[in-house]
Design a protein around this motif. Sequence first.
Motif, PDB file in Angstrom:
ATOM      1  N   THR A  90       1.027  -1.319   0.004  1.00 58.24           N
ATOM      2  CA  THR A  90      -0.004   0.075   0.102  1.00 58.24           C
ATOM      3  C   THR A  90       0.962   1.031   0.080  1.00 58.24           C
ATOM      4  N   GLU A  91       2.147   1.205   0.282  1.00 55.58           N
ATOM      5  CA  GLU A  91       3.044   2.178   0.306  1.00 55.58           C
ATOM      6  C   GLU A  91       3.269   2.524  -1.343  1.00 55.58           C
ATOM      7  N   VAL A  92       3.220   1.596  -2.039  1.00 52.67           N
ATOM      8  CA  VAL A  92       3.612   1.553  -3.676  1.00 52.67           C
ATOM      9  C   VAL A  92       2.318   2.191  -4.037  1.00 52.67           C
ATOM     10  N   ILE A  93       1.017   1.806  -3.862  1.00 57.17           N
ATOM     11  CA  ILE A  93      -0.232   2.119  -4.134  1.00 57.17           C
ATOM     12  C   ILE A  93      -0.442   3.725  -3.732  1.00 57.17           C
ATOM     13  N   ARG A  94      -0.036   3.957  -2.774  1.00 55.92           N
ATOM     14  CA  ARG A  94      -0.117   5.268  -2.235  1.00 55.92           C
ATOM     15  C   ARG A  94       0.336   6.449  -3.340  1.00 55.92           C
ATOM     16  N   ALA A  95       1.479   6.184  -3.966  1.00 54.33           N
ATOM     17  CA  ALA A  95       2.190   6.907  -5.062  1.00 54.33           C
ATOM     18  C   ALA A  95       1.684   6.578  -6.284  1.00 54.33           C
ATOM     19  N   ASP A  96       0.757   5.634  -6.506  1.00 51.43           N
ATOM     20  CA  ASP A  96       0.402   5.309  -7.829  1.00 51.43           C
ATOM     21  C   ASP A  96      -0.993   6.073  -8.214  1.00 51.43           C
ATOM     22  N   ALA A  97      -0.767   7.089  -8.833  1.00 52.88           N
ATOM     23  CA  ALA A  97      -2.190   7.845  -9.141  1.00 52.88           C
ATOM     24  C   ALA A  97      -2.938   7.228 -10.115  1.00 52.88           C
ATOM     25  N   GLY A  98      -2.301   6.218 -10.834  1.00 47.13           N
ATOM     26  CA  GLY A  98      -3.262   5.480 -11.943  1.00 47.13           C
ATOM     27  C   GLY A  98      -3.942   4.521 -11.209  1.00 47.13           C
ATOM     28  N   VAL A  99      -4.042   4.148  -9.849  1.00 51.57           N
ATOM     29  CA  VAL A  99      -5.081   3.449  -9.112  1.00 51.57           C
ATOM     30  C   VAL A  99      -6.010   4.208  -8.538  1.00 51.57           C
ATOM     31  N   ARG A 100      -7.114   3.830  -8.997  1.00 53.31           N
ATOM     32  CA  ARG A 100      -8.396   4.644  -8.628  1.00 53.31           C
ATOM     33  C   ARG A 100      -9.438   3.733  -7.902  1.00 53.31           C
ATOM     34  N   ARG A 101      -9.638   2.386  -8.574  1.00 51.08           N
ATOM     35  CA  ARG A 101     -10.663   1.348  -8.222  1.00 51.08           C
ATOM     36  C   ARG A 101      -9.869  -0.129  -7.970  1.00 51.08           C
ATOM     37  N   VAL A 102     -10.169  -0.502  -6.869  1.00 50.19           N
ATOM     38  CA  VAL A 102      -9.216  -1.651  -6.395  1.00 50.19           C
ATOM     39  C   VAL A 102     -10.377  -2.966  -6.400  1.00 50.19           C
ATOM     40  N   TYR A 103     -10.147  -3.941  -6.627  1.00 46.32           N
ATOM     41  CA  TYR A 103     -10.826  -5.150  -6.354  1.00 46.32           C
ATOM     42  C   TYR A 103     -10.132  -6.140  -5.605  1.00 46.32           C
ATOM     43  N   LEU A 104     -10.304  -6.543  -4.528  1.00 42.22           N
ATOM     44  CA  LEU A 104      -9.860  -7.361  -3.467  1.00 42.22           C
ATOM     45  C   LEU A 104     -10.309  -9.033  -3.897  1.00 42.22           C
ATOM     46  N   ILE A 105      -9.459  -9.791  -3.934  1.00 43.74           N
ATOM     47  CA  ILE A 105      -9.679 -11.207  -4.262  1.00 43.74           C
ATOM     48  C   ILE A 105      -9.030 -12.241  -3.436  1.00 43.74           C
ATOM     49  N   ASP A 106      -9.540 -13.165  -2.539  1.00 41.44           N
ATOM     50  CA  ASP A 106      -8.588 -13.709  -1.755  1.00 41.44           C
ATOM     51  C   ASP A 106      -9.278 -15.181  -1.514  1.00 41.44           C
ATOM     52  N   GLN A 107      -8.549 -16.251  -1.220  1.00 42.72           N
ATOM     53  CA  GLN A 107      -8.689 -17.380  -0.402  1.00 42.72           C
ATOM     54  C   GLN A 107      -9.561 -17.262   0.452  1.00 42.72           C
ATOM     55  N   ASP A 108     -10.687 -18.200   0.656  1.00 44.39           N
ATOM     56  CA  ASP A 108     -11.592 -18.125   1.932  1.00 44.39           C
ATOM     57  C   ASP A 108     -11.124 -18.965   2.888  1.00 44.39           C
ATOM     58  N   TYR A 109     -10.089 -18.385   3.656  1.00 43.13           N
ATOM     59  CA  TYR A 109      -9.715 -18.917   4.734  1.00 43.13           C
ATOM     60  C   TYR A 109      -9.057 -17.936   5.904  1.00 43.13           C
ATOM     61  N   SER A 110      -8.294 -18.127   6.941  1.00 44.51           N
ATOM     62  CA  SER A 110      -8.209 -17.014   7.995  1.00 44.51           C
ATOM     63  C   SER A 110      -7.204 -16.076   7.213  1.00 44.51           C
ATOM     64  N   PHE A 111      -6.246 -16.530   6.334  1.00 42.75           N
ATOM     65  CA  PHE A 111      -5.074 -15.618   5.873  1.00 42.75           C
ATOM     66  C   PHE A 111      -5.865 -14.894   4.935  1.00 42.75           C
ATOM     67  N   GLY A 112      -6.631 -15.303   4.115  1.00 43.37           N
ATOM     68  CA  GLY A 112      -7.434 -14.455   3.026  1.00 43.37           C
ATOM     69  C   GLY A 112      -8.135 -13.291   3.301  1.00 43.37           C
ATOM     70  N   HIS A 113      -8.846 -13.751   4.501  1.00 45.59           N
ATOM     71  CA  HIS A 113      -9.853 -12.702   5.185  1.00 45.59           C
ATOM     72  C   HIS A 113      -8.933 -11.501   5.717  1.00 45.59           C
ATOM     73  N   GLN A 114      -7.612 -11.918   6.474  1.00 44.96           N
ATOM     74  CA  GLN A 114      -7.001 -11.078   6.913  1.00 44.96           C
ATOM     75  C   GLN A 114      -6.387 -10.083   6.035  1.00 44.96           C
ATOM     76  N   VAL A 115      -5.920 -10.772   4.755  1.00 44.97           N
ATOM     77  CA  VAL A 115      -5.512  -9.977   3.561  1.00 44.97           C
ATOM     78  C   VAL A 115      -6.494  -8.608   3.431  1.00 44.97           C
ATOM     79  N   SER A 116      -7.744  -9.188   3.153  1.00 42.85           N
ATOM     80  CA  SER A 116      -8.860  -8.199   2.836  1.00 42.85           C
ATOM     81  C   SER A 116      -9.039  -7.471   3.711  1.00 42.85           C
ATOM     82  N   ARG A 117      -9.074  -7.543   5.148  1.00 44.86           N
ATOM     83  CA  ARG A 117      -9.301  -6.561   6.199  1.00 44.86           C
ATOM     84  C   ARG A 117      -8.093  -5.443   6.336  1.00 44.86           C
ATOM     85  N   SER A 118      -6.705  -6.096   6.029  1.00 41.53           N
ATOM     86  CA  SER A 118      -5.674  -5.081   6.326  1.00 41.53           C
ATOM     87  C   SER A 118      -5.663  -4.162   5.155  1.00 41.53           C
TER      88      SER A 118
END
Length: 414
Positions: free
Chosen positions: A162-190
């Motif tokens: 997200t430090e890289v995304i902070r500086a990437d003006a070309g990113v305006r709309r983000v889609y989150l997709i992850d595996q459905d278990y504890s790690f994937g849910h943590q990635v989404s929350r984070s």
Amino acid sequence: MWAKRWLAGCLLAVAASAGAQEPIRLGMIEGLSGPFANAGDAVVRNLRIAIDRVNARGGVKTAEGARPLELVTFDSKGNVDESLIQLRGLVDKRIPFVLQGNSSAVAGALVSAINRHNSRQPDARVLFLNYSAVDPTLTNEGCSFWHFRFDASADMRMQALTEVIRADAGVRRVYLIDQDYSFGHQVSRSAREMLAAKRPELRIVGDEFHPIGKIKDFAPYIAKIKASGADAVITGNWGNDLTLMIKAAREGGLNAKFYTFYGNGLGAPAAMGDAGVGRVLAVAEWHPNVGGTASDAFYQAFRARYPEPKDDYVHLRMQMMVEMLARAIEQAGSTDAVKVARALEGMRYVNDFHDATIRADDHQVLQPLYVSVMEKQGGDVRFDNEGSGYGFRTVRKLKSAQTMLPTTCKMERF
């Protein structure tokens, strides 16, 4: 030539030490069959070359004399129940060290089981060394004196991305997709929390979870991402779940950047091909194009040992873990779990291209992280990945202090 001489020395040293002293056995519990077998095999290669490096210099110095390290593998088939069965077999063999990482769900179950085992059998305690399970819980509310993590947590990896995304003006709309278990849910929350703090104007246009290791065709998911208008995807997917998704993105013509945890190996670069150039990013503690004589030699030694393109997935953290364990055993003068754990606390690992420290508070390794982007081989991208013709170039290096996050760990100490 240097790599060949080193390999020959390893083999001779291992052979010479085989009959000398009883080996110190390291028990790896990992999925060596099933949908993520390729990820388990990659771990074995990294551990074996690290063990051979220790044995080549005479092994681990103990009061009984120098002892070689020996890797013993246990196939968990990638699921929790089988992992716990394999743990019972491991402790029955009196193996003092448990190694695992390719599932945070498995790691959490192992921590709980090891806590119980060590409490009930203090004369046969084991230590858990985690090289890849990155759920932050493991070094926060679920921390344990018996557990050490040598990878960055999911939050630390997301901090870098997200430090890289902070500086990437070309990113305006983000889609989150992850595996459905504890790690994937943590990635989404984070991702949600950090993007809200760093890029409050950015829109999250999708937040989806899919069954782990069961999707063969990601085309429907890619179609939804395209329909959302996302210009970037953030995913913690790993193994075949990432490779198949990247392949579907290429075939579906998805023109979005992929901010990934593991997009730099296990077939992902080849699956994306030219479509991934400048658009697939990954975060790790090291990558082959970091640069410098020592880093190049480290990578070339691995490739000399494992020349097949499919075997080209190098993890510095796994090899660092073995080196730190060997030193901790020597400092402790024993393989006793308590003594080795105390020796590991606060330990620093420094070579000519990496500097890491184990934080005593939560047993989390603090180390620099690199965010890199996929490019065609050439110029700064001297080494490609898996013979694909594509490698990764550093976009940003974050020092340990920039990836360090606070901990809520309150572990019972021994």
